[in-house]
Design an enzyme around this catalytic site. Structure first.
Site, mmCIF file in Angstrom:
data_model
loop_
_atom_site.group_PDB
_atom_site.id
_atom_site.type_symbol
_atom_site.label_atom_id
_atom_site.label_comp_id
_atom_site.label_asym_id
_atom_site.label_seq_id
_atom_site.Cartn_x
_atom_site.Cartn_y
_atom_site.Cartn_z
ATOM 1 N N ASP A 7 10.962 -2.072 66.095
ATOM 2 C CA ASP A 7 10.909 -1.341 64.826
ATOM 3 C C ASP A 7 9.631 -1.635 64.042
ATOM 4 O OD1 ASP A 7 11.601 -3.967 64.287
ATOM 5 O OD2 ASP A 7 13.551 -3.518 63.423
ATOM 6 N N HIS A 41 23.287 -5.496 61.446
ATOM 7 C CA HIS A 41 22.338 -4.541 62.023
ATOM 8 C C HIS A 41 21.530 -5.161 63.167
ATOM 9 C CE1 HIS A 41 19.146 -5.736 58.835
ATOM 10 N NE2 HIS A 41 18.562 -5.981 59.995
ATOM 11 N N GLU A 74 21.264 0.290 60.747
ATOM 12 C CA GLU A 74 22.136 -0.174 59.674
ATOM 13 C C GLU A 74 23.576 0.293 59.923
ATOM 14 O OE1 GLU A 74 21.130 -2.267 57.585
ATOM 15 O OE2 GLU A 74 19.257 -1.731 56.579
ATOM 16 N N ASN A 110 24.275 -7.937 57.740
ATOM 17 C CA ASN A 110 25.307 -6.889 57.728
ATOM 18 C C ASN A 110 25.588 -6.359 59.132
ATOM 19 O OD1 ASN A 110 23.029 -5.412 58.271
ATOM 20 N ND2 ASN A 110 23.124 -4.118 56.449
HETATM 21 C C1 GLP Z 1 15.094 -7.325 60.011
HETATM 22 C C2 GLP Z 1 14.703 -6.791 61.385
HETATM 23 C C3 GLP Z 1 15.684 -7.170 62.446
HETATM 24 C C4 GLP Z 1 16.025 -8.637 62.310
HETATM 25 C C5 GLP Z 1 16.688 -8.914 60.985
HETATM 26 C C6 GLP Z 1 17.071 -10.370 60.780
HETATM 27 O O1 GLP Z 1 15.786 -6.430 59.234
HETATM 28 N N1 GLP Z 1 14.501 -5.378 61.422
HETATM 29 O O2 GLP Z 1 15.156 -6.854 63.715
HETATM 30 O O3 GLP Z 1 16.874 -9.017 63.353
HETATM 31 O O4 GLP Z 1 15.796 -8.533 59.965
HETATM 32 O O5 GLP Z 1 15.980 -11.113 60.308
HETATM 33 P P1 GLP Z 1 15.853 -12.663 60.411
HETATM 34 O O6 GLP Z 1 15.673 -12.973 61.859
HETATM 35 O O7 GLP Z 1 14.635 -13.018 59.620
HETATM 36 O O8 GLP Z 1 17.107 -13.244 59.870
#
Ligand code: GLP
Length: 233
Positions: free
Chosen positions: A62, A130, A135, A128
């Site tokens: 992404d 995702h 989402e 949440n």
């Molecule tokens: C973002 C990314 C995800 C990631 C998530 C969790 O929203 N788009 O790919 O898994 O955050 O982030 P973190 O690993 O910093 O907790």
């Protein structure tokens, strides 16, 4: 799902590396990559290793819409800093956050994924539930699409920006259907704030309310979580 519980994210990074190394030794050519704080310890192990990706391809999950590749909070920049500078790939794809033609970008990226079937896809997990930027409520049949980020994700990701107002409101993301096409999926999650999402992903019903629950439908998934993230299982 093969669930591995580790002490902390440092140990998780070592386990994550083993999954990468295994795929690599077994001929994987295309690696699906993720950003966020979660995969960092795995990337650290990769950069220290003797694995050579210079003939391989990477495809990222992404990117924020509106951020240039050299913007310090762009996912492109993140990958450069945490992995590509030390371990370059022959070809690295990240959605183009500057392409304002969403339909064209979705089509272009789906074609990239079709041309480069992913052998191993690494994922983090949103609080949440995702995955990528899929989402809750996202149609699981979608390929690459433009996403309006939820308030919860904007809040969670604001820690990387000067303030919440600077967090982009949209992103391009691979869809759940694209992710499930990967041969092997590795999801990592660390910390107590991920515990409820981890429980719902592993033990709950498969539902669009928890995008990660669709991983239950894939037959080669490895989940690496620390004790805090596993605390509700
Ligand atoms: C973002 C990314 C995800 C990631 C998530 C969790 O929203 N788009 O790919 O898994 O955050 O982030 P973190 O690993 O910093 O907790």
């Amino acid at each position: 799902m093969n669930v591995i519980i580790v002490k902390d994210r440092a140990e998780g990074g070592k386990k994550g590396f083993e999954v990468f190394e295994n795929a690599y030794r077994n001929g994987a050519q295309v690696f699906g990559l993720a950003t966020g704080s979660t995969p960092v310890t795995t990337y650290e192990q990769l950069t220290k290793s003797d694995l050579d990706f210079s003939q391989m391809t990477s495809v990222n999950l992404d990117e924020y819409v509106g951020l240039a590749p050299d913007h310090p909070q762009s996912y492109h920049y993140f990958m450069q800093k945490h992995l590509f500078d030390q371990k370059p790939f022959a070809q690295s794809y990240v959605p183009d956050g500057l392409n304002s033609d969403a339909a064209a970008e979705m089509k272009r990226y789906d074609q990239i994924i079709a041309d480069n079937p992913i052998d191993l896809q690494i994922l983090g997990l949103g609080q949440n539930g995702h995955i990528g930027f899929n989402e809750p409520g996202t149609d699981p049949a979608l390929g690459t699409h433009k996403v309006a980020l939820t308030e919860s994700t904007i809040k969670a990701n604001s820690r990387f920006f000067d303030n919440e107002a600077e967090v982009p409101r949209y992103a391009y993301s691979m869809g759940i259907a694209s992710i499930l096409k990967s041969k092997h999926i590795l999801l990592e999650a660390y910390g107590p704030e991920k515990a409820a999402a981890v429980k719902a992903m592993i033990e709950g019903p498969v539902t669009t309310d928890v995008p990660a629950s669709f991983l239950q439908r894939h037959d080669q998934v490895t989940i690496i979580i620390d004790e805090a993230a596993a605390s509700q299982l």
